[in-house]
Design a protein around this motif. Structure first.
Motif, mmCIF file in Angstrom:
data_model
loop_
_atom_site.group_PDB
_atom_site.id
_atom_site.type_symbol
_atom_site.label_atom_id
_atom_site.label_comp_id
_atom_site.label_asym_id
_atom_site.label_seq_id
_atom_site.Cartn_x
_atom_site.Cartn_y
_atom_site.Cartn_z
ATOM 1 N N LYS A 1 -25.237 -24.759 18.432
ATOM 2 C CA LYS A 1 -23.813 -24.910 18.084
ATOM 3 C C LYS A 1 -23.382 -26.365 18.225
ATOM 4 O O LYS A 1 -22.617 -26.883 17.409
ATOM 5 C CB LYS A 1 -22.956 -24.005 18.971
ATOM 6 C CG LYS A 1 -22.958 -22.595 18.424
ATOM 7 C CD LYS A 1 -21.916 -21.684 19.040
ATOM 8 C CE LYS A 1 -22.006 -20.325 18.336
ATOM 9 N NZ LYS A 1 -21.770 -19.205 19.233
ATOM 10 N N ASP B 1 -24.858 -28.383 15.319
ATOM 11 C CA ASP B 1 -24.083 -28.066 14.111
ATOM 12 C C ASP B 1 -22.773 -28.839 14.099
ATOM 13 O O ASP B 1 -22.392 -29.425 13.088
ATOM 14 C CB ASP B 1 -23.765 -26.566 14.116
ATOM 15 C CG ASP B 1 -24.552 -25.821 13.055
ATOM 16 O OD1 ASP B 1 -25.684 -26.236 12.776
ATOM 17 O OD2 ASP B 1 -24.026 -24.834 12.527
ATOM 18 N N ILE C 1 -21.604 -31.732 11.509
ATOM 19 C CA ILE C 1 -20.436 -31.519 10.647
ATOM 20 C C ILE C 1 -19.387 -32.606 10.884
ATOM 21 O O ILE C 1 -18.821 -33.160 9.937
ATOM 22 C CB ILE C 1 -19.844 -30.107 10.875
ATOM 23 C CG1 ILE C 1 -20.836 -29.059 10.346
ATOM 24 C CG2 ILE C 1 -18.507 -29.959 10.161
ATOM 25 C CD1 ILE C 1 -20.500 -27.635 10.737
ATOM 26 N N ILE D 1 -20.563 -35.720 9.176
ATOM 27 C CA ILE D 1 -20.380 -35.682 7.722
ATOM 28 C C ILE D 1 -18.905 -35.906 7.378
ATOM 29 O O ILE D 1 -18.569 -36.660 6.457
ATOM 30 C CB ILE D 1 -20.880 -34.335 7.137
ATOM 31 C CG1 ILE D 1 -22.401 -34.228 7.275
ATOM 32 C CG2 ILE D 1 -20.484 -34.197 5.667
ATOM 33 C CD1 ILE D 1 -22.968 -32.849 6.973
ATOM 34 N N ALA D 2 -18.034 -35.285 8.157
ATOM 35 C CA ALA D 2 -16.599 -35.384 7.860
ATOM 36 C C ALA D 2 -16.070 -36.788 8.140
ATOM 37 O O ALA D 2 -15.311 -37.346 7.350
ATOM 38 C CB ALA D 2 -15.835 -34.353 8.679
ATOM 39 N N GLN E 1 -18.806 -39.741 6.449
ATOM 40 C CA GLN E 1 -19.120 -39.605 5.025
ATOM 41 C C GLN E 1 -20.441 -40.285 4.673
ATOM 42 O O GLN E 1 -20.495 -41.178 3.827
ATOM 43 C CB GLN E 1 -17.953 -40.160 4.208
ATOM 44 C CG GLN E 1 -16.660 -39.452 4.601
ATOM 45 C CD GLN E 1 -15.418 -40.028 3.976
ATOM 46 O OE1 GLN E 1 -15.397 -41.206 3.624
ATOM 47 N NE2 GLN E 1 -14.395 -39.222 3.852
ATOM 48 N N PRO E 2 -21.496 -39.832 5.318
ATOM 49 C CA PRO E 2 -22.796 -40.490 5.128
ATOM 50 C C PRO E 2 -23.352 -40.251 3.726
ATOM 51 O O PRO E 2 -22.996 -39.270 3.064
ATOM 52 C CB PRO E 2 -23.691 -39.810 6.160
ATOM 53 C CG PRO E 2 -23.090 -38.465 6.355
ATOM 54 C CD PRO E 2 -21.610 -38.640 6.186
ATOM 55 N N ILE E 3 -24.199 -41.140 3.294
ATOM 56 C CA ILE E 3 -24.916 -40.944 2.036
ATOM 57 C C ILE E 3 -26.415 -41.132 2.281
ATOM 58 O O ILE E 3 -26.827 -41.524 3.367
ATOM 59 C CB ILE E 3 -24.448 -41.934 0.927
ATOM 60 C CG1 ILE E 3 -24.538 -43.373 1.439
ATOM 61 C CG2 ILE E 3 -23.040 -41.605 0.465
ATOM 62 C CD1 ILE E 3 -24.491 -44.406 0.336
ATOM 63 N N LEU F 1 -27.060 -38.867 5.223
ATOM 64 C CA LEU F 1 -26.583 -37.528 4.868
ATOM 65 C C LEU F 1 -27.704 -36.511 5.052
ATOM 66 O O LEU F 1 -27.496 -35.427 5.604
ATOM 67 C CB LEU F 1 -26.077 -37.503 3.414
ATOM 68 C CG LEU F 1 -25.618 -36.121 2.911
ATOM 69 C CD1 LEU F 1 -24.412 -35.615 3.701
ATOM 70 C CD2 LEU F 1 -25.264 -36.169 1.423
ATOM 71 N N ILE G 1 -27.720 -33.099 7.275
ATOM 72 C CA ILE G 1 -28.032 -31.793 6.670
ATOM 73 C C ILE G 1 -29.312 -31.207 7.299
ATOM 74 O O ILE G 1 -29.391 -30.018 7.605
ATOM 75 C CB ILE G 1 -28.236 -31.942 5.132
ATOM 76 C CG1 ILE G 1 -26.953 -32.451 4.453
ATOM 77 C CG2 ILE G 1 -28.746 -30.643 4.510
ATOM 78 C CD1 ILE G 1 -25.874 -31.431 4.283
ATOM 79 N N ILE H 1 -28.743 -29.608 10.649
ATOM 80 C CA ILE H 1 -28.184 -28.248 10.543
ATOM 81 C C ILE H 1 -29.298 -27.254 10.238
ATOM 82 O O ILE H 1 -29.407 -26.201 10.869
ATOM 83 C CB ILE H 1 -27.086 -28.194 9.452
ATOM 84 C CG1 ILE H 1 -25.868 -29.029 9.880
ATOM 85 C CG2 ILE H 1 -26.672 -26.752 9.161
ATOM 86 C CD1 ILE H 1 -24.804 -29.193 8.802
ATOM 87 N N ARG H 2 -30.156 -27.614 9.285
ATOM 88 C CA ARG H 2 -31.231 -26.685 8.890
ATOM 89 C C ARG H 2 -32.260 -26.480 9.998
ATOM 90 O O ARG H 2 -32.650 -25.358 10.296
ATOM 91 C CB ARG H 2 -31.949 -27.227 7.643
ATOM 92 C CG ARG H 2 -31.126 -27.064 6.397
ATOM 93 C CD ARG H 2 -32.000 -27.269 5.154
ATOM 94 N NE ARG H 2 -31.152 -27.430 3.989
ATOM 95 C CZ ARG H 2 -31.453 -28.175 2.941
ATOM 96 N NH1 ARG H 2 -32.596 -28.839 2.899
ATOM 97 N NH2 ARG H 2 -30.629 -28.253 1.918
ATOM 98 N N ASN I 1 -31.155 -24.544 12.963
ATOM 99 C CA ASN I 1 -31.106 -23.126 12.603
ATOM 100 C C ASN I 1 -32.491 -22.487 12.737
ATOM 101 O O ASN I 1 -32.635 -21.399 13.301
ATOM 102 C CB ASN I 1 -30.590 -23.010 11.158
ATOM 103 C CG ASN I 1 -30.426 -21.570 10.714
ATOM 104 O OD1 ASN I 1 -29.793 -20.776 11.396
ATOM 105 N ND2 ASN I 1 -31.010 -21.230 9.577
ATOM 106 N N TYR J 1 -38.178 -33.169 2.903
ATOM 107 C CA TYR J 1 -36.940 -33.500 2.169
ATOM 108 C C TYR J 1 -36.213 -34.680 2.828
ATOM 109 O O TYR J 1 -35.744 -35.596 2.152
ATOM 110 C CB TYR J 1 -36.045 -32.254 2.120
ATOM 111 C CG TYR J 1 -34.580 -32.520 1.946
ATOM 112 C CD1 TYR J 1 -34.052 -32.847 0.690
ATOM 113 C CD2 TYR J 1 -33.701 -32.433 3.026
ATOM 114 C CE1 TYR J 1 -32.690 -33.087 0.534
ATOM 115 C CE2 TYR J 1 -32.349 -32.669 2.875
ATOM 116 C CZ TYR J 1 -31.845 -33.000 1.631
ATOM 117 O OH TYR J 1 -30.512 -33.239 1.471
#
Lengths: 230, 230
Positions: A61, A64, A68, A71-72, A75-77, A81, A85, A88-89, A92, A211
């Protein structure tokens, strides 16, 4: 000032990656302990695994939320980014690995003392060692951002699957030999299945690392038979 | 011009939500077909489910990509960010539901013709109907952004778990009655377990909907026993 912002951003990214490694280390330990609990009918150790799973859930948690919020706010790229991401994966998948280890621990409590011959669980022990190796390797690959090591984990999952199939058959023969074996062997079937699933989550993590590092999805389908593997 | 940008953004968000609904509908159908394939030993239908899973995987990848591109390009905040994050999470759960339905379909092929009495699978049929109802309800809750309906799905998962426990015991008695039942009943144990897991994924989706709508995590632990449920 701009430098300060970039630097604290870097620290956030590092923290995210550190949290994943910490979480992964805990999941590794849970699988190790759960397997020992099963083999040695050690209900104290099993209960420890069950307790550890709560900590793992909290870690997930937290990761996560970190990802989040990043990201908010940031604002990564590109790779930043993908780092968020991926966190999070992967968290999980690690959380699921913990769940599966917990399930083995719970089953070890249910069947503790129902079998004496340790050869009955030697296949599961071997399979667990293989899965632990896969987990360790994929977590190291994450730490090193090593797409090639990740690909190797991904390919090696076939060995875990093959071992699972042979253990499944072996356990059925124990069940057929003596009806008194049926109940605990049913639980062992699920323990073996859980380890097989842990292997699958390692391949998921491998795909995510690939990835993260290359920005592409893995090029080929894993050579996994649709009909044999259940 | 600004209006045009906002409007195409809204369409992106709508598309994301539409893709999730489409994916969910497909998973519902897969569970329905897999259960029918199991009950009627219908290997043609089972193979259809296996083929559908490939489409579901593609849908998930597409949703993931849509969501990530949106986060990167649009830099959404608040509910828009939660919509994108939720899409990643929910599509992951739906993909797993599809996997589990596929697994039932694969097992139905392995054991086709090995039992004649349909009462043996009537418990699984009943459990699957309950899980299908849960899945439908939670997907509707997503469509309506109904946090309350989502909470109800979350609470009702106990019924799926209870049914799973009773089916587990029932299948063990069939195995003890006749060693010839052991092999196919072992597969049925996993089919029942898969449906129980589908119920868990419905509760995950419910938790995500709650977070999407309220921006908070669900307030209470689900009343799930640590020791009874395996």
């Amino acid at each position: 000032m701009a430098e300060h912002i970039v630097s604290s951003y870097d620290i956030e990214l590092q923290n995210l990656r550190k949290s994943i490694s910490e979480m992964g280390g805990k999941a590794e330990q849970m699988l190790d302990f759960a397997t020992l609990a099963l083999i040695n009918a050690d209900t104290i150790l099993a209960n420890k695994v069950i307790a550890m799973d709560k900590q793992l859930d909290l870690l997930q948690k937290d990761i996560d939320e970190q990802a989040i919020v990043m990201i908010a706010r940031r604002q990564p790229i590109a790779v930043d980014l993908r780092t968020a991401i991926s966190a999070i994966r992967i968290s999980n998948d690690i959380e699921r690995i913990g769940d599966l280890a917990k399930n083995i621990a719970k089953r070890s409590i249910v069947i503790a003392g129902q079998f004496e011959e340790k050869t009955i669980v030697s296949g599961i022990e071997h399979m667990s060692n293989l899965a632990q190796h896969q987990l360790k390797t994929v977590l190291d690959a994450y730490g090193q951002l090593d797409a090639r090591a990740a690909s190797e984990v991904w390919l090696k999952d076939d060995e875990v699957d093959a071992l699972h199939n042979s253990i499944f058959r072996e356990l059925l023969t124990y069940m057929m030999e003596d009806p008194r074996n049926i109940s605990f062997c049913a639980h062992l079937l699920f323990c073996a299945k859980n380890i097989e699933r842990i292997g699958d989550h390692c391949t998921n993590i491998a795909e995510t690392i690939y990835y993260l590092v290359t920005s592409e999805t893995m090029p080929t389908e894993r050579p996994k038979s649709e009909t044999v593997n259940l």
